[in-house]
Design an enzyme around this catalytic site. Structure first.
Site, short mmCIF file in Angstrom:
data_model
loop_
_atom_site.label_atom_id
_atom_site.label_comp_id
_atom_site.label_asym_id
_atom_site.label_seq_id
_atom_site.Cartn_x
_atom_site.Cartn_y
_atom_site.Cartn_z
CG ASP A 1 -0.49 -0.05 2.48
OD1 ASP A 1 0.98 0.18 2.68
OD2 ASP A 1 -1.02 -0.29 3.37
CG ASP B 1 -1.53 -8.47 4.43
OD1 ASP B 1 -1.79 -9.09 3.05
OD2 ASP B 1 -2.33 -7.22 4.28
#
Length: 233
Positions: free
Chosen positions: A33, A144
């Protein structure tokens, strides 16, 4: 408590000093991100310094209190050198957002975990990751994995930093779908993007068994973060 004999055997066979010999099971997803990691602020854990963040041009920041690039006016982003890479055909290093059952950021920020993949096309391979972030939408024992093009998820600083599409490259969750998509990425992110289709064999959220290990120096040299009392190997 692990006996000295057992501890030594684990170190010799895996190459990593085991911090917690209890092997647990977990799951993985993927993301990138571009945001400053949650472990990038002081006071999150007992460490040498917070995870290194970078400015918009990917230069290391000395101001650990810099505002997250995911927020309006933010100046701090994920450094591109926190992309994953292959050590050999069976071992890779990288970074991850982490959430572990019974733990908190004080226990996992900057800690390292040896993941053995137990499903999918990457089954049998091993990856050592350092925890740089915490995912608010993660489940328990969830890693993640940070990989460029893996999907921005909840937050997106990639559009501001690199001019990525409004929802990031590819799908918001999951990211791009083929290796050739990596060709359009910023040069510093292309190798980490390609890693997913090469060493990681395009695996889609494989399961893992995992244990905590002392961080490899190759990881802490990039993150600049070492848990107090540990000496990277």
């Amino acid at each position: 408590m692990v006996s000295l004999k057992r501890f030594t055997l684990l170190t010799l066979t895996t190459g990593f000093a085991t911090v917690d010999a209890q092997t647990k099971t977990g799951k993985t997803t993927r993301y990138w991100d571009c945001c400053k990691g949650s472990c990038g602020w002081s006071g999150k854990a007992s460490v040498s310094q917070p995870i290194q963040s970078c400015d918009k041009q990917d230069n290391p920041l000395s101001n650990m209190a810099a505002k997250n690039g995911c927020e309006n006016g933010g100046q701090a982003y994920m450094c591109t050198n926190q992309s994953p890479w292959a050590v050999n055909d069976d071992l890779a290093y990288g970074f991850a957002a982490v959430k572990l059952a019974g733990g908190s950021e004080s226990s996992w920020c900057c800690a390292c975990y040896e993941l053995t993949f137990t499903s999918g096309s990457v089954k049998g391979k091993t990856m050592v990751v350092q925890a740089t972030n915490t995912g608010g939408d993660l489940g328990q024992n969830h890693f993640d994995l940070a990989m460029p093009g893996g999907g921005v998820g909840l937050f997106n600083a990639c559009t501001n930093q690199w001019g990525a599409p409004p929802q990031g490259w590819g799908q918001q969750y999951g990211g791009i779908s083929k290796r050739s998509d990596c060709d359009s990425f910023p040069a510093k992110l292309q190798a980490g993007c390609q890693w997913r289709f090469d060493w990681f064999v395009g695996a889609d959220n494989p399961d893992v068994s995992f244990k905590e290990v002392t961080c490899p120096k190759a990881l802490t040299d990039k993150s600049r973060c070492v848990r107090n009392g540990q000496t990277p190997t």
